[in-house]
Design a protein around this motif. Structure first.
Motif, mmCIF file in Angstrom:
data_model
loop_
_atom_site.group_PDB
_atom_site.id
_atom_site.type_symbol
_atom_site.label_atom_id
_atom_site.label_comp_id
_atom_site.label_asym_id
_atom_site.label_seq_id
_atom_site.Cartn_x
_atom_site.Cartn_y
_atom_site.Cartn_z
ATOM 1 N N LEU B 71 -15.736 9.088 12.619
ATOM 2 C CA LEU B 71 -14.257 7.821 13.113
ATOM 3 C C LEU B 71 -13.361 8.880 11.878
ATOM 4 O O LEU B 71 -12.227 9.358 12.657
ATOM 5 C CB LEU B 71 -14.322 6.633 11.379
ATOM 6 N N SER B 72 -13.909 9.978 10.879
ATOM 7 C CA SER B 72 -12.969 10.810 10.198
ATOM 8 C C SER B 72 -12.788 11.934 11.342
ATOM 9 O O SER B 72 -11.660 12.154 11.539
ATOM 10 C CB SER B 72 -13.934 11.470 9.258
ATOM 11 N N GLU B 73 -14.024 12.665 11.971
ATOM 12 C CA GLU B 73 -13.708 13.117 13.510
ATOM 13 C C GLU B 73 -12.250 12.635 14.484
ATOM 14 O O GLU B 73 -11.740 13.315 14.675
ATOM 15 C CB GLU B 73 -14.539 13.787 14.045
ATOM 16 N N ALA B 74 -12.832 11.234 14.707
ATOM 17 C CA ALA B 74 -11.341 10.794 15.204
ATOM 18 C C ALA B 74 -10.588 11.060 14.817
ATOM 19 O O ALA B 74 -9.365 11.248 15.910
ATOM 20 C CB ALA B 74 -12.135 9.341 15.612
ATOM 21 N N GLU B 75 -10.128 10.868 13.574
ATOM 22 C CA GLU B 75 -8.962 10.593 12.871
ATOM 23 C C GLU B 75 -8.718 12.392 13.105
ATOM 24 O O GLU B 75 -6.999 12.368 13.103
ATOM 25 C CB GLU B 75 -8.870 10.383 11.703
ATOM 26 N N ALA B 76 -9.061 12.830 13.151
ATOM 27 C CA ALA B 76 -8.374 14.431 12.730
ATOM 28 C C ALA B 76 -8.170 15.122 14.729
ATOM 29 O O ALA B 76 -6.969 15.605 14.506
ATOM 30 C CB ALA B 76 -9.458 15.483 12.552
ATOM 31 N N GLU B 77 -9.057 14.081 15.439
ATOM 32 C CA GLU B 77 -8.568 14.595 16.726
ATOM 33 C C GLU B 77 -7.350 13.892 16.942
ATOM 34 O O GLU B 77 -6.556 14.866 17.342
ATOM 35 C CB GLU B 77 -9.743 14.208 17.494
ATOM 36 N N ILE B 78 -7.081 12.590 16.015
ATOM 37 C CA ILE B 78 -5.601 12.631 16.880
ATOM 38 C C ILE B 78 -5.022 12.805 16.115
ATOM 39 O O ILE B 78 -4.097 12.734 17.164
ATOM 40 C CB ILE B 78 -6.069 10.408 16.176
ATOM 41 N N SER B 79 -5.137 12.825 14.470
ATOM 42 C CA SER B 79 -3.505 13.707 14.279
ATOM 43 C C SER B 79 -3.200 15.669 14.812
ATOM 44 O O SER B 79 -2.344 15.511 15.155
ATOM 45 C CB SER B 79 -3.878 13.976 12.631
ATOM 46 N N SER B 83 -0.081 16.383 16.387
ATOM 47 C CA SER B 83 0.649 17.201 15.931
ATOM 48 C C SER B 83 1.077 18.366 18.007
ATOM 49 O O SER B 83 2.207 18.750 17.643
ATOM 50 C CB SER B 83 -0.028 18.500 14.929
ATOM 51 N N LYS B 84 0.011 18.306 18.858
ATOM 52 C CA LYS B 84 -0.075 18.880 19.596
ATOM 53 C C LYS B 84 1.258 18.560 20.340
ATOM 54 O O LYS B 84 2.225 19.428 20.628
ATOM 55 C CB LYS B 84 -1.204 18.720 20.150
ATOM 56 N N SER B 85 0.724 17.418 20.450
ATOM 57 C CA SER B 85 2.489 16.548 21.507
ATOM 58 C C SER B 85 3.450 17.011 21.037
ATOM 59 O O SER B 85 4.524 17.961 21.551
ATOM 60 C CB SER B 85 1.720 14.931 21.599
ATOM 61 N N ARG B 86 3.674 16.290 19.415
ATOM 62 C CA ARG B 86 5.213 16.799 18.530
ATOM 63 C C ARG B 86 5.365 17.943 19.095
ATOM 64 O O ARG B 86 6.889 18.437 19.581
ATOM 65 C CB ARG B 86 4.357 16.348 17.257
ATOM 66 N N GLN B 87 3.827 19.483 19.061
ATOM 67 C CA GLN B 87 5.006 20.762 19.087
ATOM 68 C C GLN B 87 5.310 20.837 20.204
ATOM 69 O O GLN B 87 6.511 21.281 21.438
ATOM 70 C CB GLN B 87 3.691 21.184 18.622
#
Lengths: 286, 170
Positions: B71-79, B83-87
């Motif tokens: 779950l934490s990995e998925a959350e990290a991946e999502i964030s 950020s990537k999409s924001r960039q």
């Protein structure tokens, strides 16, 4: 039980009591017990030299006959329990199963607590000894009659109220303790057991004295008809039930304690730390 | 034997012993051992159940830890993806803005060039018109008016032409 039933029960109880009292006083003059003097009865209760029971041609004391009867009763009970009860044991025990488990668990726990090093067969021994002493002593209460070689009728005493039975129990227990010492420590175990040389005599005579005293007092009370009302109930409880429990407890406790003591492995000797010699100490201080 | 004190009799002692040993064997094998075995078996059953429950608990805790990690990995991946999409959005926005600026500059440049070309064309048209007017005025002067008037008319015509030229420039 409602009031009416209680009243009926009380009336029935009173009638039975009156009939018994009448029977006691009417037959007291022709009582067979008074054919022998109280001295003879007391002496025979201690020495068993008057009344003998015929056992396949051998004259035995009534105490030994009581022992055989106890064994027979317990054997039948054990077979019935083994065949009909134990196979139906459940994980959540019923009342009878609880009693059996409590009994076996008590002796098993006693053996494990008092002899943690060696207790494989000891639990079984003290279980058998405890049950034998208890049941044998309780047999007195039933007053089972046997015909002696002289043709008289005597009630069976406790098997261990016979000096031969008590000696057997004391000496067997002592030998059993010694066997534990040998099994655990070899020759050292024998020496440890022999240190307690008075144990077989003390155990034997403790049993004999305790059970005989109960038997003597009971005999004395029954001998006199005016004492045989109400008093036997108290005497029976005091000298039979309590002795049955106490003596079974005392013997099993003693056996387990001594068994544990002689089967305990020897403690390793602590190495002595040599104190430095005075000269060396002086040199060191200089 | 019978002369021993308290009427001790070895035959009877041995008979007592035999009786007790038989009883011991019977009670041990028929009662004590089976009941004890049953109790041990039941204890083992409950211990096994306890162990099993403990194992299950441990396994479920491990799974929970695994799920938490995932779950934490998925959350990290999502964030990270966020950020990537924001960039990327920022980048795309900048690119589009730059393109718009370039387009605007190009339009302005083209407009300026067009205006210059128009100016050039108007100027040349005005010059040719002036020269035609001068020619016309000269012809008229030469034919109809005096030299002084002709000269004044000539000057007026020149002023008019200059004025027009400056208006066009503005």
């Amino acid at each position: 039980m409602d009031k009416k039933q209680k009243k009926t029960m009380l009336i029935i109880f009173g009638v039975i009591a009156v009939i018994l009292l009448l029977g006691i006083f009417l037959t007291s003059g022709s009582s067979a017990g008074e054919e022998e003097s109280v001295n003879v009865i007391m002496r025979d209760a201690v020495l068993h030299n008057v009344h003998k029971v015929n056992f396949f041609g051998i004259e035995i004391n009534p105490g030994l006959a009581a022992g055989f009867l106890v064994t027979a009763i317990l054997t039948v009970a054990a077979i019935i329990i083994r065949i009909f009860v134990i196979p139906k044991f459940t994980l959540v025990p019923g009342r009878f199963q609880s009693v059996l488990e409590l009994l076996v668990g008590y002796f098993d726990n006693l053996s494990k607590t008092n002899s943690p090093h060696l207790n494989k067969i000891m639990g079984g021994y003290i279980f058998a000894a405890g049950v034998y002493i208890f049941t044998g002593t309780m047999l007195e209460l039933f007053g089972i009659q046997v015909i002696t070689t002289t043709g008289a009728s005597v009630s069976l005493p406790a098997p261990l109220a016979d000096i031969n039975g008590a000696l057997m129990m004391g000496c067997t227990s002592y030998l059993f303790i010694m066997s534990g010492g040998i099994a655990a420590n070899g020759f050292r175990g024998v020496i440890n057991t022999l240190k307690e040389y008075s144990l077989p005599i003390s155990m034997s005579f403790r049993l004999f004295g305790a059970l005989l005293s109960g038997a003597l007092v009971t005999e004395l009370v029954y001998y006199y008809s005016h004492l045989s009302v109400v008093v036997p109930v108290l005497v029976g409880i005091m000298f039979t039930c309590l002795h049955a429990l106490i003596q079974a407890y005392v013997l099993t406790m003693l056996v387990s304690l001594f068994y544990g003591e002689v089967s305990e492995p020897p403690k390793p000797k602590e190495k002595k730390i040599k104190a430095p010699k005075a000269k060396k100490a002086k040199e060191l201080t200089v | 034997m019978s002369n021993l004190p308290l009427n001790i009799n070895f035959t009877q002692i041995f008979l007592h012993l035999l009786n007790f040993l038989i009883l011991f064997a019977i009670l041990y094998f028929l009662l004590y051992k089976p009941v004890k075995n049953f109790m041990e078996k039941r204890e083992k059953t409950y211990r096994d159940m306890d162990d099993e429950a403990r194992d299950n608990l441990k396994a479920s805790e491990e799974k929970k830890a695994q799920y938490d990690t995932k779950l934490s990995e998925a959350e990290a991946e999502i964030s990270q993806m966020k950020s990537k999409s924001r960039q990327e959005i920022e980048k795309s926005k900048e690119t589009q803005l730059q393109a718009a600026k370039d387009e605007a500059e190009r339009i302005v440049r083209e407009a300026k060039a067009e205006a210059n070309r128009e100016k050039e064309r108007i100027l040349s048209d005005a010059q040719s018109e002036i020269s035609e007017m001068v020619t016309d005025a000269t012809e008229k002067l030469a034919l109809k008016a005096t030299a002084g008037e002709a000269f004044d008319q000539f000057l007026d015509a020149v002023d008019l032409a200059e004025k027009r030229g400056s208006d066009y420039e503005q």
